[in-house]
Design a protein around this motif. Structure first.
Motif, PDB file in Angstrom:
ATOM      1  N   ASP A 103     -13.772   5.723 -15.808  1.00  0.00           N
ATOM      2  CA  ASP A 103     -12.979   5.197 -15.963  1.00  0.00           C
ATOM      3  C   ASP A 103     -11.923   4.850 -15.688  1.00  0.00           C
ATOM      4  OD1 ASP A 103     -15.682   3.828 -17.179  1.00  0.00           O
ATOM      5  OD2 ASP A 103     -15.146   4.461 -18.553  1.00  0.00           O
ATOM      6  N   THR A 104     -11.009   6.168 -14.658  1.00  0.00           N
ATOM      7  CA  THR A 104     -10.026   6.768 -14.728  1.00  0.00           C
ATOM      8  C   THR A 104      -9.239   5.139 -13.612  1.00  0.00           C
ATOM      9  OG1 THR A 104     -10.435   8.378 -14.801  1.00  0.00           O
ATOM     10  CG2 THR A 104      -8.435   8.285 -13.531  1.00  0.00           C
ATOM     11  N   VAL A 105      -8.094   4.929 -13.819  1.00  0.00           N
ATOM     12  CA  VAL A 105      -7.082   4.467 -13.223  1.00  0.00           C
ATOM     13  C   VAL A 105      -6.473   4.233 -11.909  1.00  0.00           C
ATOM     14  CG1 VAL A 105      -6.379   1.647 -13.190  1.00  0.00           C
ATOM     15  CG2 VAL A 105      -7.948   1.915 -14.900  1.00  0.00           C
ATOM     16  N   THR A 106      -5.928   4.552 -11.131  1.00  0.00           N
ATOM     17  CA  THR A 106      -5.276   5.200 -10.244  1.00  0.00           C
ATOM     18  C   THR A 106      -4.741   4.225  -9.222  1.00  0.00           C
ATOM     19  OG1 THR A 106      -7.064   5.639  -8.439  1.00  0.00           O
ATOM     20  CG2 THR A 106      -6.942   7.527 -10.169  1.00  0.00           C
ATOM     21  N   PRO A 107      -3.411   4.897  -9.102  1.00  0.00           N
ATOM     22  CA  PRO A 107      -2.420   4.462  -8.640  1.00  0.00           C
ATOM     23  C   PRO A 107      -3.050   3.670  -6.811  1.00  0.00           C
ATOM     24  CG  PRO A 107      -1.374   5.980  -9.299  1.00  0.00           C
ATOM     25  CD  PRO A 107      -2.517   6.341  -9.111  1.00  0.00           C
ATOM     26  N   GLU A 108      -2.849   2.758  -6.440  1.00  0.00           N
ATOM     27  CA  GLU A 108      -3.580   1.714  -5.624  1.00  0.00           C
ATOM     28  C   GLU A 108      -1.751   0.771  -4.701  1.00  0.00           C
ATOM     29  OE1 GLU A 108      -6.207  -1.458  -3.705  1.00  0.00           O
ATOM     30  OE2 GLU A 108      -7.516   0.374  -4.971  1.00  0.00           O
ATOM     31  N   GLY A 109      -2.127   0.999  -3.287  1.00  0.00           N
ATOM     32  CA  GLY A 109      -0.841   0.521  -2.304  1.00  0.00           C
ATOM     33  C   GLY A 109      -0.345   1.433  -2.635  1.00  0.00           C
ATOM     34  N   PHE A 110       0.424   2.722  -2.852  1.00  0.00           N
ATOM     35  CA  PHE A 110       0.961   3.420  -2.521  1.00  0.00           C
ATOM     36  C   PHE A 110       0.028   4.652  -1.318  1.00  0.00           C
ATOM     37  CE2 PHE A 110       1.902   2.568  -6.419  1.00  0.00           C
ATOM     38  CZ  PHE A 110       3.354   1.720  -6.803  1.00  0.00           C
ATOM     39  N   GLU A 111       0.916   4.779  -0.600  1.00  0.00           N
ATOM     40  CA  GLU A 111       0.923   6.560   0.429  1.00  0.00           C
ATOM     41  C   GLU A 111       0.911   7.128  -0.185  1.00  0.00           C
ATOM     42  OE1 GLU A 111       3.260   7.504   3.786  1.00  0.00           O
ATOM     43  OE2 GLU A 111       3.926   5.169   2.911  1.00  0.00           O
ATOM     44  N   ARG A 112       0.614   8.957   0.033  1.00  0.00           N
ATOM     45  CA  ARG A 112       0.994  10.107  -0.769  1.00  0.00           C
ATOM     46  C   ARG A 112       1.394  11.088   0.546  1.00  0.00           C
ATOM     47  NH1 ARG A 112      -5.221  11.442  -2.863  1.00  0.00           N
ATOM     48  NH2 ARG A 112      -5.579  10.780  -0.353  1.00  0.00           N
ATOM     49  N   ASP A 159      11.311  19.786  -1.967  1.00  0.00           N
ATOM     50  CA  ASP A 159      11.991  18.924  -0.287  1.00  0.00           C
ATOM     51  C   ASP A 159      10.365  18.052   0.328  1.00  0.00           C
ATOM     52  OD1 ASP A 159      11.758  19.138   2.142  1.00  0.00           O
ATOM     53  OD2 ASP A 159      10.945  20.312   2.943  1.00  0.00           O
ATOM     54  N   LEU A 160      10.629  16.865   0.669  1.00  0.00           N
ATOM     55  CA  LEU A 160       9.803  15.755   0.707  1.00  0.00           C
ATOM     56  C   LEU A 160       9.136  15.676   2.034  1.00  0.00           C
ATOM     57  CD1 LEU A 160      10.369  12.408  -1.504  1.00  0.00           C
ATOM     58  CD2 LEU A 160       8.490  14.608  -1.609  1.00  0.00           C
ATOM     59  N   THR A 161       8.161  15.493   2.237  1.00  0.00           N
ATOM     60  CA  THR A 161       7.679  15.102   4.159  1.00  0.00           C
ATOM     61  C   THR A 161       7.464  14.070   4.664  1.00  0.00           C
ATOM     62  OG1 THR A 161       5.529  15.838   3.892  1.00  0.00           O
ATOM     63  CG2 THR A 161       7.155  17.741   4.290  1.00  0.00           C
ATOM     64  N   GLU A 162       7.553  13.319   5.512  1.00  0.00           N
ATOM     65  CA  GLU A 162       7.263  12.421   5.994  1.00  0.00           C
ATOM     66  C   GLU A 162       5.153  12.514   6.039  1.00  0.00           C
ATOM     67  OE1 GLU A 162       6.713  11.135  10.495  1.00  0.00           O
ATOM     68  OE2 GLU A 162       8.458  12.109   9.967  1.00  0.00           O
ATOM     69  N   ILE A 163       5.242  13.356   6.167  1.00  0.00           N
ATOM     70  CA  ILE A 163       3.556  14.435   6.353  1.00  0.00           C
ATOM     71  C   ILE A 163       2.836  13.457   5.149  1.00  0.00           C
ATOM     72  CG2 ILE A 163       1.837  16.080   6.534  1.00  0.00           C
ATOM     73  CD1 ILE A 163       4.519  17.257   8.098  1.00  0.00           C
ATOM     74  N   SER A 164       1.840  12.944   5.247  1.00  0.00           N
ATOM     75  CA  SER A 164       1.052  12.587   4.141  1.00  0.00           C
ATOM     76  C   SER A 164      -0.184  13.395   3.910  1.00  0.00           C
ATOM     77  CB  SER A 164      -0.219  11.127   4.522  1.00  0.00           C
ATOM     78  OG  SER A 164      -0.758  11.659   5.977  1.00  0.00           O
ATOM     79  N   CYS A 165      -0.671  13.602   2.598  1.00  0.00           N
ATOM     80  CA  CYS A 165      -1.584  14.292   2.307  1.00  0.00           C
ATOM     81  C   CYS A 165      -3.112  13.932   1.866  1.00  0.00           C
ATOM     82  CB  CYS A 165      -1.365  15.152   0.838  1.00  0.00           C
ATOM     83  SG  CYS A 165       0.015  14.690  -0.721  1.00  0.00           S
ATOM     84  N   ASP A 166      -4.342  14.702   1.982  1.00  0.00           N
ATOM     85  CA  ASP A 166      -5.077  13.893   1.963  1.00  0.00           C
ATOM     86  C   ASP A 166      -5.965  14.974   1.153  1.00  0.00           C
ATOM     87  OD1 ASP A 166      -4.626  10.778   3.103  1.00  0.00           O
ATOM     88  OD2 ASP A 166      -4.831  12.082   4.904  1.00  0.00           O
ATOM     89  N   ARG A 167      -6.874  14.654   0.113  1.00  0.00           N
ATOM     90  CA  ARG A 167      -7.376  15.901  -0.735  1.00  0.00           C
ATOM     91  C   ARG A 167      -8.469  15.053  -0.719  1.00  0.00           C
ATOM     92  NH1 ARG A 167      -3.483  17.114  -5.706  1.00  0.00           N
ATOM     93  NH2 ARG A 167      -2.029  18.598  -4.839  1.00  0.00           N
TER      94      ARG A 167
END
Length: 188
Positions: free
Chosen positions: A51-60, A180-188
Motif C-alpha cells: 500500500d506504499t505510495v511512491t513518487p511518480e513523474g521524477f527521475e532518479r 556531489d550530484l551526477t546526471e547519471i540515473s540510478c536504477d535499483r
C-alpha cells in the motif's frame, strides 16, 4: 534530454550504501536550469506489492556524500529540479521506494521556507550550498490541515535533500559532509 549537473568521474558505484574510504575527490556542485514539466504531471502511485505510495513523474539521480573522515556514501535520489516538481515534492507519498530521498535542486542560490502541506511522512531535510558544502539540517512533521507551519531554510543553499526522519546520519549527511550530484540515473 540529459544535462550535466557536475563533472562525473565514476569508477564503481554501490548504490545505497556507504562504501568506506574512496580515492574520489569531491567535485564542485553546479546547478543548471531544467525545463518545466507540465502541471498535469503524474501524481504519486501505489506500489503494486504493497500500500506504499511512491513518487511518480521524477527521475532518479546518483549522488555521493563524502563525510569529514573521507567515508563516501553512494545515494539514489528522486530529482525535483523544476518549480513544479519542487512544489509537489513528497506530497501524498508514504514511502521512498527504491530511492534514499529527494533532491530539491535550485538553479541559483536560494533561501525561503519549506512546508509539509499534504506530506504524510515525517522527514529530515539537509541543505547544501556552493561546492556541495553542508549548511544545516532539521526535522519536519507531517501536515494535512490548514494552516501548515513553515520551516525556514538557511540562506544561500542550492540543494536540499529530504529523507525519512532520522535517516540523514545513515546517508552520511551531517556537519562537514560534501554532496556531489551526477546526471547519471540510478536504477535499483
Amino acid at each position: 534530454m540529459r544535462r550535466s549537473l557536475v563533472p562525473v568521474l565514476l569508477a564503481s558505484l554501490t548504490i545505497g550504501a556507504c562504501s568506506g574510504e574512496s580515492d574520489a575527490v569531491p567535485m564542485t556542485t553546479t546547478v543548471a536550469p531544467a525545463p518545466s514539466i507540465p502541471p498535469s504531471s503524474p501524481a504519486p502511485t501505489t506500489d503494486a506489492t504493497s500500500d506504499t505510495v511512491t513518487p511518480e513523474g521524477f527521475e532518479r539521480v546518483r549522488a555521493t556524500v563524502t563525510e569529514p573522515d573521507g567515508t563516501v556514501c553512494e545515494l539514489c535520489l528522486w530529482l525535483a529540479d523544476t518549480g513544479d516538481r519542487r512544489r509537489r515534492g513528497l506530497m501524498s507519498v508514504t514511502g521512498l521506494g527504491d530511492a534514499d530521498g529527494m533532491a530539491f535542486v535550485y538553479p541559483t542560490l536560494h533561501s525561503g521556507n519549506f512546508w509539509m502541506k499534504n506530506t504524510l511522512l515525517p522527514l529530515s531535510i539537509a541543505f547544501f550550498g556552493i561546492g556541495g558544502t553542508y549548511l544545516d539540517a532539521f526535522d519536519m512533521d507531517p501536515c494535512t490541515e490548514d494552516p501548515c507551519g513553515l520551516y525556514r531554510t538557511p540562506d544561500d543553499f542550492l540543494i536540499a535533500i529530504e529523507t525519512t526522519q532520522g535517516d540523514l546520519a545513515d546517508l552520511g549527511i551531517g556537519p562537514g559532509s560534501v554532496l556531489d550530484l551526477t546526471e547519471i540515473s540510478c536504477d535499483r
